[in-house]
Design a protein around this motif. Structure first.
Motif, PDB file in Angstrom:
ATOM      1  N   PHE A  27       0.837  -1.195   0.000  1.00 41.56           N
ATOM      2  CA  PHE A  27       0.000   0.000   0.000  1.00 41.56           C
ATOM      3  C   PHE A  27       0.867   1.238   0.000  1.00 41.56           C
ATOM      4  CE2 PHE A  27       0.678  -1.382   4.310  1.00 41.56           C
ATOM      5  CZ  PHE A  27       0.930  -0.230   5.021  1.00 41.56           C
ATOM      6  N   ARG A  28       0.247   2.353  -0.319  1.00 51.29           N
ATOM      7  CA  ARG A  28       0.942   3.639  -0.411  1.00 51.29           C
ATOM      8  C   ARG A  28       0.271   4.624   0.528  1.00 51.29           C
ATOM      9  NH1 ARG A  28       2.323   6.175  -6.133  1.00 51.29           N
ATOM     10  NH2 ARG A  28       3.949   4.634  -5.820  1.00 51.29           N
ATOM     11  N   LEU A  29       1.067   5.349   1.284  1.00 50.23           N
ATOM     12  CA  LEU A  29       0.570   6.434   2.123  1.00 50.23           C
ATOM     13  C   LEU A  29       0.978   7.749   1.464  1.00 50.23           C
ATOM     14  CD1 LEU A  29       1.385   5.150   5.716  1.00 50.23           C
ATOM     15  CD2 LEU A  29      -0.771   5.035   4.482  1.00 50.23           C
ATOM     16  N   CYS A  30      -0.012   8.588   1.214  1.00 45.79           N
ATOM     17  CA  CYS A  30       0.213   9.875   0.561  1.00 45.79           C
ATOM     18  C   CYS A  30      -0.041  11.006   1.550  1.00 45.79           C
ATOM     19  CB  CYS A  30      -0.746  10.056  -0.611  1.00 45.79           C
ATOM     20  SG  CYS A  30      -0.573   8.840  -1.913  1.00 45.79           S
ATOM     21  N   PRO A  31       0.732  12.084   1.448  1.00 48.98           N
ATOM     22  CA  PRO A  31       0.413  13.266   2.256  1.00 48.98           C
ATOM     23  C   PRO A  31      -0.962  13.791   1.861  1.00 48.98           C
ATOM     24  CG  PRO A  31       2.590  13.474   1.248  1.00 48.98           C
ATOM     25  CD  PRO A  31       1.927  12.275   0.642  1.00 48.98           C
ATOM     26  N   SER A  32      -1.746  14.239   2.818  1.00 48.81           N
ATOM     27  CA  SER A  32      -3.125  14.647   2.526  1.00 48.81           C
ATOM     28  C   SER A  32      -3.194  15.807   1.538  1.00 48.81           C
ATOM     29  CB  SER A  32      -3.859  15.017   3.817  1.00 48.81           C
ATOM     30  OG  SER A  32      -3.189  16.065   4.478  1.00 48.81           O
ATOM     31  N   ASP A  33      -2.174  16.660   1.481  1.00 48.19           N
ATOM     32  CA  ASP A  33      -2.234  17.811   0.579  1.00 48.19           C
ATOM     33  C   ASP A  33      -1.917  17.456  -0.876  1.00 48.19           C
ATOM     34  OD1 ASP A  33       0.409  17.316   1.304  1.00 48.19           O
ATOM     35  OD2 ASP A  33       1.011  19.415   1.054  1.00 48.19           O
ATOM     36  N   VAL A  34      -1.413  16.250  -1.154  1.00 50.39           N
ATOM     37  CA  VAL A  34      -1.134  15.848  -2.531  1.00 50.39           C
ATOM     38  C   VAL A  34      -1.907  14.597  -2.951  1.00 50.39           C
ATOM     39  CG1 VAL A  34       1.157  16.904  -2.581  1.00 50.39           C
ATOM     40  CG2 VAL A  34       0.921  14.509  -1.909  1.00 50.39           C
ATOM     41  N   CYS A  35      -2.807  14.127  -2.122  1.00 51.16           N
ATOM     42  CA  CYS A  35      -3.589  12.934  -2.441  1.00 51.16           C
ATOM     43  C   CYS A  35      -4.656  13.293  -3.470  1.00 51.16           C
ATOM     44  CB  CYS A  35      -4.245  12.392  -1.173  1.00 51.16           C
ATOM     45  SG  CYS A  35      -5.031  10.811  -1.401  1.00 51.16           S
ATOM     46  N   GLU A  36      -4.765  12.479  -4.516  1.00 51.62           N
ATOM     47  CA  GLU A  36      -5.733  12.719  -5.580  1.00 51.62           C
ATOM     48  C   GLU A  36      -6.553  11.458  -5.814  1.00 51.62           C
ATOM     49  OE1 GLU A  36      -4.059  14.481  -9.129  1.00 51.62           O
ATOM     50  OE2 GLU A  36      -2.372  15.255  -7.975  1.00 51.62           O
ATOM     51  N   ASP A  37      -7.866  11.575  -5.685  1.00 49.60           N
ATOM     52  CA  ASP A  37      -8.759  10.434  -5.887  1.00 49.60           C
ATOM     53  C   ASP A  37      -8.709   9.906  -7.313  1.00 49.60           C
ATOM     54  OD1 ASP A  37      -9.606  10.478  -3.279  1.00 49.60           O
ATOM     55  OD2 ASP A  37     -11.361  11.717  -3.691  1.00 49.60           O
ATOM     56  N   GLU A  38      -8.385  10.775  -8.272  1.00 46.49           N
ATOM     57  CA  GLU A  38      -8.379  10.368  -9.675  1.00 46.49           C
ATOM     58  C   GLU A  38      -7.212   9.443 -10.011  1.00 46.49           C
ATOM     59  OE1 GLU A  38      -8.094  13.981  -9.050  1.00 46.49           O
ATOM     60  OE2 GLU A  38     -10.211  13.788  -8.559  1.00 46.49           O
ATOM     61  N   LEU A  39      -6.145   9.500  -9.235  1.00 46.86           N
ATOM     62  CA  LEU A  39      -4.971   8.669  -9.494  1.00 46.86           C
ATOM     63  C   LEU A  39      -5.149   7.290  -8.875  1.00 46.86           C
ATOM     64  CD1 LEU A  39      -2.083  11.201  -8.769  1.00 46.86           C
ATOM     65  CD2 LEU A  39      -2.903  10.454 -10.995  1.00 46.86           C
ATOM     66  N   ALA A  40      -4.846   6.270  -9.632  1.00 46.65           N
ATOM     67  CA  ALA A  40      -4.988   4.900  -9.130  1.00 46.65           C
ATOM     68  C   ALA A  40      -4.115   4.667  -7.907  1.00 46.65           C
ATOM     69  CB  ALA A  40      -4.638   3.899 -10.229  1.00 46.65           C
ATOM     70  N   LYS A  41      -2.943   5.286  -7.865  1.00 41.32           N
ATOM     71  CA  LYS A  41      -2.025   5.088  -6.743  1.00 41.32           C
ATOM     72  C   LYS A  41      -2.131   6.189  -5.697  1.00 41.32           C
ATOM     73  CE  LYS A  41       1.121   2.155  -9.102  1.00 41.32           C
ATOM     74  NZ  LYS A  41       2.034   1.210  -8.571  1.00 41.32           N
ATOM     75  N   GLY A  42      -3.016   7.160  -5.896  1.00 40.98           N
ATOM     76  CA  GLY A  42      -3.272   8.177  -4.876  1.00 40.98           C
ATOM     77  C   GLY A  42      -2.455   9.441  -4.991  1.00 40.98           C
ATOM     78  N   CYS A  43      -1.172   9.320  -5.323  1.00 42.27           N
ATOM     79  CA  CYS A  43      -0.328  10.506  -5.429  1.00 42.27           C
ATOM     80  C   CYS A  43       0.904  10.190  -6.267  1.00 42.27           C
ATOM     81  CB  CYS A  43       0.075  11.011  -4.049  1.00 42.27           C
ATOM     82  SG  CYS A  43       0.936   9.785  -3.032  1.00 42.27           S
ATOM     83  N   LYS A  44       1.580  11.276  -6.698  1.00 41.03           N
ATOM     84  CA  LYS A  44       2.763  11.129  -7.543  1.00 41.03           C
ATOM     85  C   LYS A  44       4.053  11.459  -6.811  1.00 41.03           C
ATOM     86  CE  LYS A  44       0.315  12.500 -11.720  1.00 41.03           C
ATOM     87  NZ  LYS A  44       0.217  13.518 -12.764  1.00 41.03           N
ATOM     88  N   GLU A  45       3.949  12.143  -5.677  1.00 42.79           N
ATOM     89  CA  GLU A  45       5.160  12.575  -4.977  1.00 42.79           C
ATOM     90  C   GLU A  45       4.948  12.606  -3.470  1.00 42.79           C
ATOM     91  OE1 GLU A  45       4.533  17.363  -5.181  1.00 42.79           O
ATOM     92  OE2 GLU A  45       5.384  16.396  -6.945  1.00 42.79           O
ATOM     93  N   GLY A  46       6.053  12.543  -2.745  1.00 44.15           N
ATOM     94  CA  GLY A  46       6.017  12.648  -1.296  1.00 44.15           C
ATOM     95  C   GLY A  46       5.375  11.464  -0.597  1.00 44.15           C
ATOM     96  N   TYR A  47       5.317  10.341  -1.248  1.00 42.54           N
ATOM     97  CA  TYR A  47       4.623   9.167  -0.707  1.00 42.54           C
ATOM     98  C   TYR A  47       5.602   8.154  -0.127  1.00 42.54           C
ATOM     99  CZ  TYR A  47       6.015   7.221  -5.220  1.00 42.54           C
ATOM    100  OH  TYR A  47       6.724   6.816  -6.302  1.00 42.54           O
ATOM    101  N   GLY A  48       5.043   7.193   0.554  1.00 40.51           N
ATOM    102  CA  GLY A  48       5.799   6.044   1.032  1.00 40.51           C
ATOM    103  C   GLY A  48       5.072   4.783   0.627  1.00 40.51           C
ATOM    104  N   ASP A  49       5.788   3.870  -0.010  1.00 40.19           N
ATOM    105  CA  ASP A  49       5.226   2.563  -0.361  1.00 40.19           C
ATOM    106  C   ASP A  49       5.635   1.558   0.708  1.00 40.19           C
ATOM    107  OD1 ASP A  49       3.902   3.253  -2.706  1.00 40.19           O
ATOM    108  OD2 ASP A  49       5.691   2.970  -3.943  1.00 40.19           O
TER     109      ASP A  49
END
Length: 172
Positions: A27-49
């Motif tokens: 799973f991937r944890l995204c920062p709330s300010d860059v999380c996007e529902d439209e992206l299958a993985k949730g975010c493109k940057e600042g994440y942790g897998d």
């Protein structure tokens, strides 16, 4: 969700690669300010897998869902239902005239009705406890084991879909 290989020191043949498959939740944890529902993985940057054991993931997920549901039930009772303090749960949670009962039913929150054991993960059905089946376990339902015949024993447990993206509860 899916299968990841891991080192298997107990491999029998030295010439074989000692890797075994394990059930792992990725799973991937995204920062709330860059999380996007439209992206299958949730975010493109600042994440942790992350990858953890499926059982550990399911235990944490079920506990989080129970906590979230408990919070929502309390929030609705205090802020949304508009019931006066005299309308208590003295009728066993399911009285049709109870203000809270009506509120929860109208808001599709049957899990707030519970089963009297604070086990809200089953929509009020006290016969099934999801936590018992995080690890595959013998089913207490539908096993017609009359006269000691154990040919038809069923087990219930989690499994991943073929692509590894979803986890289901199945009967085996």
């Amino acid at each position: 969700m899916g299968e990841l290989g891991q080192y298997d020191a107990d491999g029998e043949d030295d010439y074989l690669v000692r890797v075994r498959q394990g059930r792992v939740a990725q799973f991937r944890l995204c920062p709330s300010d860059v999380c996007e529902d439209e992206l299958a993985k949730g975010c493109k940057e600042g994440y942790g897998d992350y990858a953890i054991d499926l059982t550990t993931f399911l235990e944490a997920y079920i506990q989080d869902m129970a906590n979230s549901q408990e919070w929502m039930c309390e929030y609705y009772m205090e802020k949304k239902c508009g019931c006066n303090g005299d309308d208590q749960w003295d009728d066993g949670y399911n009285g049709g005239d109870n203000c809270y009962y009506q509120c929860f039913m109208e808001n599709d929150m049957q899990y707030c009705l519970g089963d009297g054991n604070n086990n809200n993960n089953n929509g009020g059905n006290g016969d099934f406890d999801l936590e018992e089946y995080i690890i595959c376990a013998e089913s207490a339902y539908g096993n017609n084991n009359n006269n000691g015949n154990y040919d038809n024993i069923e087990y219930i447990g989690p499994y991943c879909d073929e692509q590894g993206g979803d986890v289901y509860l199945g009967s085996f």
